[in-house]
Design a protein around this motif. Structure first.
Motif, PDB file in Angstrom:
ATOM      1  N   GLY A 165       0.986  -1.149   0.022  1.00  0.00           N
ATOM      2  CA  GLY A 165       0.096   0.104   0.017  1.00  0.00           C
ATOM      3  C   GLY A 165       0.835   1.324  -0.186  1.00  0.00           C
ATOM      4  O   GLY A 165       2.124   1.283   0.193  1.00  0.00           O
ATOM      5  N   THR A 166       0.155   2.302  -0.019  1.00  0.00           N
ATOM      6  CA  THR A 166       1.208   3.455  -0.279  1.00  0.00           C
ATOM      7  C   THR A 166       1.700   3.937   1.051  1.00  0.00           C
ATOM      8  O   THR A 166       2.790   4.647   1.044  1.00  0.00           O
ATOM      9  N   SER A 167       1.201   3.238   2.186  1.00  0.00           N
ATOM     10  CA  SER A 167       2.105   3.632   3.348  1.00  0.00           C
ATOM     11  C   SER A 167       1.776   2.306   4.186  1.00  0.00           C
ATOM     12  O   SER A 167       1.553   2.619   5.641  1.00  0.00           O
ATOM     13  N   ASN A 168       1.688   1.302   3.693  1.00  0.00           N
ATOM     14  CA  ASN A 168       1.227   0.234   4.502  1.00  0.00           C
ATOM     15  C   ASN A 168       1.526  -1.140   3.765  1.00  0.00           C
ATOM     16  O   ASN A 168       1.874  -1.140   2.665  1.00  0.00           O
ATOM     17  N   ASN A 169       1.757  -2.264   4.511  1.00  0.00           N
ATOM     18  CA  ASN A 169       2.025  -3.584   3.711  1.00  0.00           C
ATOM     19  C   ASN A 169       0.730  -4.161   3.591  1.00  0.00           C
ATOM     20  O   ASN A 169      -0.111  -4.252   4.164  1.00  0.00           O
ATOM     21  N   ALA A 170       0.708  -4.873   2.286  1.00  0.00           N
ATOM     22  CA  ALA A 170      -0.606  -5.561   1.740  1.00  0.00           C
ATOM     23  C   ALA A 170      -0.698  -6.971   2.194  1.00  0.00           C
ATOM     24  O   ALA A 170       0.308  -7.738   1.987  1.00  0.00           O
ATOM     25  N   PHE A 171      -1.731  -7.598   2.602  1.00  0.00           N
ATOM     26  CA  PHE A 171      -1.838  -9.073   2.938  1.00  0.00           C
ATOM     27  C   PHE A 171      -3.334  -9.612   2.342  1.00  0.00           C
ATOM     28  O   PHE A 171      -4.291  -8.789   2.107  1.00  0.00           O
ATOM     29  N   ILE A 172      -3.529 -10.737   2.061  1.00  0.00           N
ATOM     30  CA  ILE A 172      -4.632 -11.397   1.754  1.00  0.00           C
ATOM     31  C   ILE A 172      -4.877 -12.427   2.428  1.00  0.00           C
ATOM     32  O   ILE A 172      -3.850 -13.120   3.256  1.00  0.00           O
ATOM     33  N   VAL A 173      -6.078 -12.949   2.584  1.00  0.00           N
ATOM     34  CA  VAL A 173      -6.500 -14.094   3.591  1.00  0.00           C
ATOM     35  C   VAL A 173      -6.925 -15.045   2.479  1.00  0.00           C
ATOM     36  O   VAL A 173      -7.882 -14.871   1.740  1.00  0.00           O
ATOM     37  N   ALA A 222      -9.763 -13.215  -3.110  1.00  0.00           N
ATOM     38  CA  ALA A 222      -9.369 -13.693  -1.784  1.00  0.00           C
ATOM     39  C   ALA A 222     -10.856 -13.796  -0.829  1.00  0.00           C
ATOM     40  O   ALA A 222     -11.727 -12.734  -1.167  1.00  0.00           O
ATOM     41  N   ALA A 223     -10.439 -14.391   0.225  1.00  0.00           N
ATOM     42  CA  ALA A 223     -11.481 -14.343   1.327  1.00  0.00           C
ATOM     43  C   ALA A 223     -11.516 -13.120   2.021  1.00  0.00           C
ATOM     44  O   ALA A 223     -12.782 -12.327   2.369  1.00  0.00           O
ATOM     45  N   GLU A 224     -10.559 -12.789   2.177  1.00  0.00           N
ATOM     46  CA  GLU A 224     -10.399 -11.281   2.987  1.00  0.00           C
ATOM     47  C   GLU A 224      -9.114 -10.440   2.591  1.00  0.00           C
ATOM     48  O   GLU A 224      -8.123 -11.069   1.947  1.00  0.00           O
TER      49      GLU A 224
END
Ligand code: PMP
Length: 284
Positions: free
Chosen positions: A180-188, A236-238
Protein backbone atom coordinates in the motif's frame (compact mmCIF):
# COMPACT_ATOMS: atom_id res chain seq x y z
CA UNK A 1 0.89 24.05 21.70
CA UNK A 2 3.01 20.96 21.07
CA UNK A 3 6.59 20.57 22.15
CA UNK A 4 8.88 19.46 19.33
CA UNK A 5 12.41 18.05 19.60
CA UNK A 6 15.05 19.56 17.30
CA UNK A 7 18.76 18.72 17.56
CA UNK A 8 18.94 18.51 21.34
CA UNK A 9 16.27 21.07 22.24
CA UNK A 10 12.64 20.75 23.29
CA UNK A 11 10.86 23.74 21.75
CA UNK A 12 7.34 25.07 21.21
CA UNK A 13 6.37 23.92 17.69
CA UNK A 14 6.39 27.44 16.25
CA UNK A 15 10.01 27.96 17.37
CA UNK A 16 11.32 24.63 16.03
CA UNK A 17 13.39 25.32 12.89
CA UNK A 18 15.81 23.58 10.53
CA UNK A 19 18.09 25.14 7.90
CA UNK A 20 16.88 25.78 4.33
CA UNK A 21 20.15 24.05 3.32
CA UNK A 22 19.16 20.83 5.06
CA UNK A 23 19.66 17.94 2.63
CA UNK A 24 16.38 16.46 3.80
CA UNK A 25 14.63 19.55 2.41
CA UNK A 26 16.71 19.93 -0.78
CA UNK A 27 17.32 16.28 -1.78
CA UNK A 28 14.92 14.14 0.24
CA UNK A 29 18.13 12.91 1.90
CA UNK A 30 16.46 11.83 5.10
CA UNK A 31 14.97 8.82 6.82
CA UNK A 32 12.13 8.48 9.29
CA UNK A 33 10.21 6.25 11.65
CA UNK A 34 6.71 6.38 13.07
CA UNK A 35 6.07 4.57 16.35
CA UNK A 36 2.59 4.38 17.78
CA UNK A 37 1.62 5.20 21.34
CA UNK A 38 -1.12 3.32 23.20
CA UNK A 39 -1.90 4.08 26.82
CA UNK A 40 1.07 6.45 26.81
CA UNK A 41 3.47 3.63 25.85
CA UNK A 42 5.48 2.92 22.70
CA UNK A 43 4.56 -0.04 20.48
CA UNK A 44 7.24 -2.18 18.75
CA UNK A 45 9.86 0.45 19.69
CA UNK A 46 13.08 -1.65 19.46
CA UNK A 47 12.12 -2.88 15.99
CA UNK A 48 11.53 0.69 14.76
CA UNK A 49 14.97 1.74 16.00
CA UNK A 50 16.59 -1.32 14.40
CA UNK A 51 15.04 -0.34 11.06
CA UNK A 52 16.23 3.26 11.50
CA UNK A 53 19.79 1.96 11.90
CA UNK A 54 19.37 -0.16 8.79
CA UNK A 55 18.05 2.80 6.74
CA UNK A 56 20.98 4.96 7.88
CA UNK A 57 23.44 2.17 7.05
CA UNK A 58 22.04 1.67 3.54
CA UNK A 59 22.42 5.40 2.81
CA UNK A 60 25.80 5.78 4.53
CA UNK A 61 24.29 8.32 6.91
CA UNK A 62 25.95 9.02 10.27
CA UNK A 63 24.02 7.89 13.33
CA UNK A 64 24.98 10.40 16.00
CA UNK A 65 22.59 9.46 18.81
CA UNK A 66 22.31 6.39 21.04
CA UNK A 67 19.25 4.16 21.19
CA UNK A 68 18.92 4.93 24.91
CA UNK A 69 18.79 8.65 24.10
CA UNK A 70 16.24 8.04 21.34
CA UNK A 71 14.00 6.15 23.75
CA UNK A 72 14.38 8.93 26.32
CA UNK A 73 13.46 11.60 23.73
CA UNK A 74 10.40 9.61 22.60
CA UNK A 75 9.25 9.23 26.20
CA UNK A 76 9.90 12.85 27.07
CA UNK A 77 7.83 14.07 24.10
CA UNK A 78 5.00 11.68 24.96
CA UNK A 79 5.09 12.98 28.54
CA UNK A 80 5.35 16.69 27.68
CA UNK A 81 2.56 16.47 25.11
CA UNK A 82 0.37 14.21 27.24
CA UNK A 83 -0.01 11.65 24.45
CA UNK A 84 -2.24 8.76 25.46
CA UNK A 85 -2.95 7.51 21.94
CA UNK A 86 -1.17 8.67 18.79
CA UNK A 87 2.23 8.55 17.13
CA UNK A 88 5.78 9.80 17.52
CA UNK A 89 7.34 10.86 14.21
CA UNK A 90 11.14 10.82 13.99
CA UNK A 91 13.13 12.25 11.09
CA UNK A 92 16.87 12.11 10.67
CA UNK A 93 18.61 13.77 7.74
CA UNK A 94 22.21 13.80 6.54
CA UNK A 95 22.46 17.41 7.69
CA UNK A 96 22.77 20.93 6.27
CA UNK A 97 25.42 22.12 3.80
CA UNK A 98 25.54 24.37 0.72
CA UNK A 99 23.51 22.80 -2.09
CA UNK A 100 25.50 20.22 -4.02
CA UNK A 101 24.66 16.75 -5.30
CA UNK A 102 27.84 15.37 -3.77
CA UNK A 103 28.51 15.52 -0.05
CA UNK A 104 30.99 14.59 2.66
CA UNK A 105 28.99 12.76 5.28
CA UNK A 106 31.78 12.93 7.85
CA UNK A 107 31.69 16.74 7.80
CA UNK A 108 27.93 16.89 8.28
CA UNK A 109 25.98 16.89 11.51
CA UNK A 110 22.78 14.87 11.07
CA UNK A 111 19.55 16.75 11.76
CA UNK A 112 17.22 15.05 14.22
CA UNK A 113 13.58 16.10 14.59
CA UNK A 114 10.82 14.38 16.55
CA UNK A 115 7.22 15.41 17.13
CA UNK A 116 4.03 13.76 18.36
CA UNK A 117 0.52 13.56 16.94
CA UNK A 118 -2.29 12.71 19.35
CA UNK A 119 -5.20 10.89 17.71
CA UNK A 120 -7.38 7.82 18.26
CA UNK A 121 -5.77 4.70 16.77
CA UNK A 122 -7.86 1.86 18.19
CA UNK A 123 -11.44 3.03 17.75
CA UNK A 124 -11.30 4.40 14.21
CA UNK A 125 -13.57 4.47 11.17
CA UNK A 126 -11.12 2.24 9.27
CA UNK A 127 -11.20 -0.36 12.05
CA UNK A 128 -15.00 -0.30 12.15
CA UNK A 129 -15.92 0.01 8.48
CA UNK A 130 -12.78 -1.15 6.64
CA UNK A 131 -10.99 0.43 3.70
CA UNK A 132 -11.75 0.64 0.01
CA UNK A 133 -8.62 0.11 -2.07
CA UNK A 134 -7.87 1.02 -5.68
CA UNK A 135 -4.84 -0.15 -7.62
CA UNK A 136 -2.20 2.08 -9.16
CA UNK A 137 1.08 1.28 -10.90
CA UNK A 138 4.11 1.27 -8.59
CA UNK A 139 6.29 4.02 -10.06
CA UNK A 140 8.61 4.47 -7.05
CA UNK A 141 12.39 4.16 -7.13
CA UNK A 142 14.21 0.85 -6.76
CA UNK A 143 15.03 0.99 -3.03
CA UNK A 144 11.62 1.00 -1.39
CA UNK A 145 13.14 -1.06 1.45
CA UNK A 146 14.80 2.10 2.81
CA UNK A 147 12.42 4.28 4.81
CA UNK A 148 13.29 7.62 3.20
CA UNK A 149 11.26 10.82 3.33
CA UNK A 150 10.83 10.70 -0.47
CA UNK A 151 7.08 10.22 -0.17
CA UNK A 152 5.76 12.22 -3.12
CA UNK A 153 4.56 9.24 -5.15
CA UNK A 154 2.77 7.58 -2.20
CA UNK A 155 1.27 10.96 -1.30
CA UNK A 156 -0.06 11.50 -4.85
CA UNK A 157 -1.24 7.87 -4.87
CA UNK A 158 -3.33 8.41 -1.76
CA UNK A 159 -4.77 11.59 -3.30
CA UNK A 160 -5.71 9.64 -6.42
CA UNK A 161 -7.36 6.97 -4.26
CA UNK A 162 -9.44 9.65 -2.49
CA UNK A 163 -10.38 11.23 -5.83
CA UNK A 164 -11.59 7.80 -6.99
CA UNK A 165 -13.79 7.46 -3.88
CA UNK A 166 -11.46 5.03 -2.08
CA UNK A 167 -9.44 5.19 1.12
CA UNK A 168 -6.03 4.08 -0.14
CA UNK A 169 -4.16 2.53 -3.05
CA UNK A 170 -2.25 -0.72 -3.50
CA UNK A 171 0.65 -0.50 -5.91
CA UNK A 172 1.28 -3.06 -8.63
CA UNK A 173 4.61 -3.80 -10.30
CA UNK A 174 5.41 -6.63 -12.75
CA UNK A 175 1.85 -7.93 -12.40
CA UNK A 176 1.98 -8.42 -8.62
CA UNK A 177 0.96 -6.28 -5.66
CA UNK A 178 3.93 -4.62 -3.98
CA UNK A 179 2.35 -2.81 -1.02
CA UNK A 180 0.00 0.00 0.00
CA UNK A 181 1.04 3.65 -0.24
CA UNK A 182 1.98 3.62 3.46
CA UNK A 183 1.33 0.04 4.56
CA UNK A 184 1.99 -3.60 3.74
CA UNK A 185 -0.63 -5.61 1.83
CA UNK A 186 -2.04 -8.98 2.94
CA UNK A 187 -4.72 -11.31 1.69
CA UNK A 188 -6.44 -14.19 3.50
CA UNK A 189 -6.96 -17.33 1.43
CA UNK A 190 -10.19 -19.32 1.48
CA UNK A 191 -8.27 -21.91 3.55
CA UNK A 192 -7.57 -19.20 6.17
CA UNK A 193 -3.85 -18.65 5.51
CA UNK A 194 -2.48 -15.12 5.42
CA UNK A 195 -0.36 -14.18 2.40
CA UNK A 196 2.07 -11.30 2.00
CA UNK A 197 4.91 -10.86 -0.43
CA UNK A 198 8.48 -11.59 0.66
CA UNK A 199 10.88 -8.79 1.54
CA UNK A 200 13.02 -7.34 -1.26
CA UNK A 201 14.09 -3.91 -2.49
CA UNK A 202 10.48 -3.46 -3.73
CA UNK A 203 8.77 -3.03 -0.36
CA UNK A 204 9.34 -1.55 3.06
CA UNK A 205 10.08 -4.19 5.70
CA UNK A 206 7.09 -3.19 7.82
CA UNK A 207 7.50 -3.57 11.56
CA UNK A 208 3.79 -4.32 12.00
CA UNK A 209 4.06 -6.86 9.15
CA UNK A 210 6.88 -8.71 10.92
CA UNK A 211 5.25 -8.60 14.36
CA UNK A 212 1.89 -9.72 13.01
CA UNK A 213 3.49 -12.63 11.13
CA UNK A 214 5.21 -13.69 14.36
CA UNK A 215 1.96 -13.53 16.38
CA UNK A 216 0.11 -15.38 13.60
CA UNK A 217 2.61 -18.22 13.55
CA UNK A 218 2.44 -18.41 17.35
CA UNK A 219 -1.34 -18.74 17.34
CA UNK A 220 -1.38 -21.35 14.58
CA UNK A 221 -2.43 -19.19 11.60
CA UNK A 222 -0.67 -20.35 8.42
CA UNK A 223 1.56 -17.65 6.93
CA UNK A 224 2.57 -17.74 3.26
CA UNK A 225 5.30 -15.32 2.20
CA UNK A 226 4.81 -15.15 -1.56
CA UNK A 227 3.78 -12.75 -4.29
CA UNK A 228 0.12 -12.36 -5.25
CA UNK A 229 -1.66 -10.69 -8.14
CA UNK A 230 -4.51 -8.21 -8.02
CA UNK A 231 -6.78 -10.92 -9.44
CA UNK A 232 -5.91 -13.29 -6.60
CA UNK A 233 -6.51 -10.47 -4.10
CA UNK A 234 -9.95 -9.69 -5.57
CA UNK A 235 -10.88 -13.36 -5.26
CA UNK A 236 -9.47 -13.76 -1.72
CA UNK A 237 -11.61 -14.44 1.35
CA UNK A 238 -10.35 -11.25 3.01
CA UNK A 239 -7.65 -8.64 2.68
CA UNK A 240 -6.02 -6.23 5.10
CA UNK A 241 -3.13 -3.84 5.54
CA UNK A 242 -0.59 -3.43 8.32
CA UNK A 243 1.15 -0.27 9.49
CA UNK A 244 2.37 1.20 12.75
CA UNK A 245 -0.52 3.65 13.08
CA UNK A 246 -3.39 1.52 11.69
CA UNK A 247 -2.09 -1.83 13.09
CA UNK A 248 -4.29 -4.25 11.11
CA UNK A 249 -6.72 -2.43 8.79
CA UNK A 250 -9.51 -4.41 7.11
CA UNK A 251 -9.86 -4.03 3.31
CA UNK A 252 -13.46 -4.33 2.13
CA UNK A 253 -13.05 -3.76 -1.61
CA UNK A 254 -10.36 -3.67 -4.29
CA UNK A 255 -11.07 -1.70 -7.49
CA UNK A 256 -14.78 -1.90 -6.65
CA UNK A 257 -14.80 -5.69 -6.11
CA UNK A 258 -16.16 -6.42 -2.63
CA UNK A 259 -14.37 -8.79 -0.27
CA UNK A 260 -15.95 -10.64 2.67
CA UNK A 261 -19.36 -9.21 1.75
CA UNK A 262 -18.09 -5.63 1.95
CA UNK A 263 -17.38 -5.91 5.68
CA UNK A 264 -14.20 -6.37 7.74
CA UNK A 265 -13.47 -10.10 7.67
CA UNK A 266 -13.40 -12.34 10.76
CA UNK A 267 -9.77 -13.47 10.32
CA UNK A 268 -8.67 -9.85 9.93
CA UNK A 269 -10.56 -8.73 13.02
CA UNK A 270 -9.13 -11.64 15.01
CA UNK A 271 -5.59 -10.71 13.96
CA UNK A 272 -6.20 -7.07 14.83
CA UNK A 273 -7.36 -8.10 18.31
CA UNK A 274 -4.34 -10.39 18.80
CA UNK A 275 -1.93 -7.71 17.57
CA UNK A 276 -3.34 -5.09 19.95
CA UNK A 277 -3.42 -7.42 22.96
CA UNK A 278 0.12 -8.73 22.44
CA UNK A 279 1.60 -5.31 21.57
CA UNK A 280 0.14 -3.70 24.67
CA UNK A 281 1.77 -6.39 26.82
CA UNK A 282 5.17 -5.57 25.28
CA UNK A 283 4.76 -1.75 25.09
CA UNK A 284 7.57 0.36 26.53
N1 PMP B 1 5.06 0.19 3.45
C1 PMP B 1 5.22 1.51 3.28
C2 PMP B 1 5.51 2.01 1.92
C3 PMP B 1 5.11 2.38 4.38
O1 PMP B 1 5.28 3.71 4.20
C4 PMP B 1 4.79 1.86 5.66
C5 PMP B 1 4.61 2.76 6.86
N2 PMP B 1 5.62 3.66 7.02
C6 PMP B 1 4.63 0.48 5.78
C7 PMP B 1 4.77 -0.34 4.66
C8 PMP B 1 4.30 -0.15 7.12
O2 PMP B 1 5.41 -0.20 7.95
P1 PMP B 1 5.25 -0.18 9.54
O3 PMP B 1 4.42 -1.38 9.89
O4 PMP B 1 6.63 -0.30 10.04
O5 PMP B 1 4.59 1.10 9.87
Amino acid sequence: MRTVYVNGDYLPENEAKVSVFDRGFLFGDGIYEVASVLGGKLIDFPAHMARLHRSAGELGMRFAVSDDDLLAIHRELVRRNGVEEGVVYLQMTRGATDRDFTFDTEKLTPTLVLFTQSRPLIDTKVARDGMKIVSIPDLRWGRCDIKTVQLLYPSLGKMEAKARGADDAWMVRDGVVTEGTSNNAFIVTKAGAIVTRPLSHSILPGITRATLMQYSRENGTAVEEREFTLEEAKDAAEAFITSASVFVGPVISIDGVELSGGNPGPVTLGLRKTYLEESLKRAL
